[in-house]
Write a protein that holds these residues in place. Structure first.
Motif, PDB file in Angstrom:
ATOM      1  N   ALA A  77       0.816  -1.219   0.000  1.00 33.71           N
ATOM      2  CA  ALA A  77       0.000   0.000   0.000  1.00 33.71           C
ATOM      3  C   ALA A  77       0.847   1.264   0.000  1.00 33.71           C
ATOM      4  N   GLU A  78       2.147   1.120   0.217  1.00 35.74           N
ATOM      5  CA  GLU A  78       3.036   2.268   0.263  1.00 35.74           C
ATOM      6  C   GLU A  78       3.658   2.514  -1.113  1.00 35.74           C
ATOM      7  N   LYS A  79       4.317   3.626  -1.247  1.00 38.37           N
ATOM      8  CA  LYS A  79       5.026   3.912  -2.504  1.00 38.37           C
ATOM      9  C   LYS A  79       6.263   3.026  -2.560  1.00 38.37           C
ATOM     10  N   GLN A 106      -4.921  -7.815  -3.789  1.00 34.98           N
ATOM     11  CA  GLN A 106      -5.515  -7.212  -2.599  1.00 34.98           C
ATOM     12  C   GLN A 106      -6.789  -6.450  -2.949  1.00 34.98           C
ATOM     13  N   ALA A 107      -6.782  -5.769  -4.075  1.00 35.39           N
ATOM     14  CA  ALA A 107      -7.982  -5.045  -4.515  1.00 35.39           C
ATOM     15  C   ALA A 107      -9.141  -6.014  -4.734  1.00 35.39           C
ATOM     16  N   GLN A 108      -8.860  -7.198  -5.270  1.00 34.99           N
ATOM     17  CA  GLN A 108      -9.911  -8.194  -5.447  1.00 34.99           C
ATOM     18  C   GLN A 108     -10.535  -8.567  -4.107  1.00 34.99           C
ATOM     19  N   GLY A 112      -2.712   0.740  -3.003  1.00 34.13           N
ATOM     20  CA  GLY A 112      -1.412   1.298  -3.340  1.00 34.13           C
ATOM     21  C   GLY A 112      -1.314   1.987  -4.672  1.00 34.13           C
ATOM     22  N   PHE A 113      -2.443   2.194  -5.364  1.00 31.34           N
ATOM     23  CA  PHE A 113      -2.407   2.873  -6.664  1.00 31.34           C
ATOM     24  C   PHE A 113      -2.530   4.378  -6.461  1.00 31.34           C
ATOM     25  N   ASP A 114      -1.796   5.138  -7.273  1.00 28.37           N
ATOM     26  CA  ASP A 114      -1.786   6.589  -7.100  1.00 28.37           C
ATOM     27  C   ASP A 114      -2.866   7.295  -7.910  1.00 28.37           C
ATOM     28  N   SER A 115      -3.612   6.546  -8.755  1.00 31.85           N
ATOM     29  CA  SER A 115      -4.711   7.165  -9.500  1.00 31.85           C
ATOM     30  C   SER A 115      -5.746   6.107  -9.834  1.00 31.85           C
ATOM     31  N   ILE A 116      -7.007   6.535  -9.884  1.00 30.23           N
ATOM     32  CA  ILE A 116      -8.093   5.615 -10.210  1.00 30.23           C
ATOM     33  C   ILE A 116      -7.989   5.128 -11.652  1.00 30.23           C
ATOM     34  N   ALA A 117      -7.496   5.985 -12.541  1.00 28.27           N
ATOM     35  CA  ALA A 117      -7.370   5.596 -13.949  1.00 28.27           C
ATOM     36  C   ALA A 117      -6.331   4.483 -14.106  1.00 28.27           C
ATOM     37  N   HIS A 118      -5.187   4.642 -13.418  1.00 24.34           N
ATOM     38  CA  HIS A 118      -4.150   3.617 -13.489  1.00 24.34           C
ATOM     39  C   HIS A 118      -4.645   2.307 -12.899  1.00 24.34           C
TER      40      HIS A 118
END
Length: 282
Positions: free
Chosen positions: A183-185, A225-227, A245-251
């Motif tokens: 979840a971190e960078k 983890q998102a699943q 851990g994603f920095d944008s919803i589009a990505h």
């Protein structure tokens, strides 16, 4: 409607070298039985040396692949199935008890190997025939096999230690770090600094051991983890993307679709439909 129950079984003998180039995962459970020869089997990026008579149970969504070991000649039986295939013969509690165990490798004794092979050959024979009540009989044979495997696991299971050179042990440690901090960078420079190796060497040994690039594996962990979040929470997709851990919803949406073939909302809706159908059947 829920997706159709899935079951497949195949027996393959190879005399030429065969290695999977990359790890893969699927929405089905897997039983792998090595009839002859030797193989290396990767399970969640741990490497196991298989010998004839070994049986592996792979939980769904587990990363796995096989590669050459020793003589290229080998023969194996492979089964893939989902919960929907066996639930008509069981209640939900019995189903989850049978399938609750995570991945494991069994090394049965001679008597147990004979019993397992007999059940597998019965399944293969029934699968090749188009007789009345075919699905009922295949289901009953698979349940017998699963019960036998679980009994062996509960009574005689001795963990088989994965292969572990110094290079592989270092990669295992990096994997554990990624799993704990997804979840971190995470960057290649941070990982190479944390493990006191150059980024070039890290990329090389990670790819050799896992079949993934570092970036690909980080994405896999985050999507996995998102699943879970999509199935277990009612969080909006934006929050799930952030927590994974994603920095944008589009990505997040782009990577999720690439890896699962569905959007996050489609994945959640399908899970809810299948879960409702299972509950209605009990």
């Amino acid at each position: 409607m829920a997706s159709s129950p899935h079951f497949s079984i195949e027996r393959i003998k190879r005399t030429e070298p065969f290695s999977m180039a990359f790890d893969h995962m699927h929405d089905a459970y897997e039983i792998y039985y090595l009839l002859s020869g030797e193989r290396y089997y990767y399970i969640d990026n741990r490497l196991y040396a298989l010998q004839a008579g070994d049986l592996i149970f792979i939980h769904k969504h587990g990363l796995h692949r096989t590669t050459n070991k020793g003589d290229a000649s080998h023969e194996r039986i492979l089964i893939n199935f989902d919960e929907a295939f066996i639930t008509p013969s069981l209640d939900m509690q019995e189903t989850w008890e049978l399938l609750a165990q995570q991945h494991f490798l069994l090394r049965p004794g001679e008597r147990e190997r004979a019993a397992i092979l007999s059940m597998l050959e019965a399944l293969l024979g029934e699968n090749d025939r188009n007789e009345p009540f075919r699905n009922i009989y295949r289901r009953s044979l698979l349940v017998q096999l699963l019960v036998y495997i679980r009994r062996l696991h509960n009574v005689r299971y001795v963990p088989i230690v994965p292969e572990g050179s110094e290079k592989q042990q270092r990669v295992y440690a990096i994997i554990e770090h990624i799993e704990a901090h997804f979840a971190e960078k995470l960057t290649l420079d941070q990982l190479s600094s944390a493990f006191f190796i150059s980024s070039t060497y890290l990329c090389k040994i990670f790819r050799q051991t896992t079949g993934f690039t570092v970036v690909e594996y980080i994405r896999y962990v985050r999507i996995r983890q998102a699943q879970q979040y999509l199935k277990e929470t009612r969080w909006p997709v934006t929050r799930i993307a952030e927590q994974a851990g994603f920095d944008s919803i589009a990505h997040f949406g782009r990577v999720f679709r690439q890896m699962t073939g569905r959007s996050p909302l489609q994945y959640r809706k399908q899970f809810l439909r299948e879960n409702d159908a299972d509950e209605a059947a009990t």
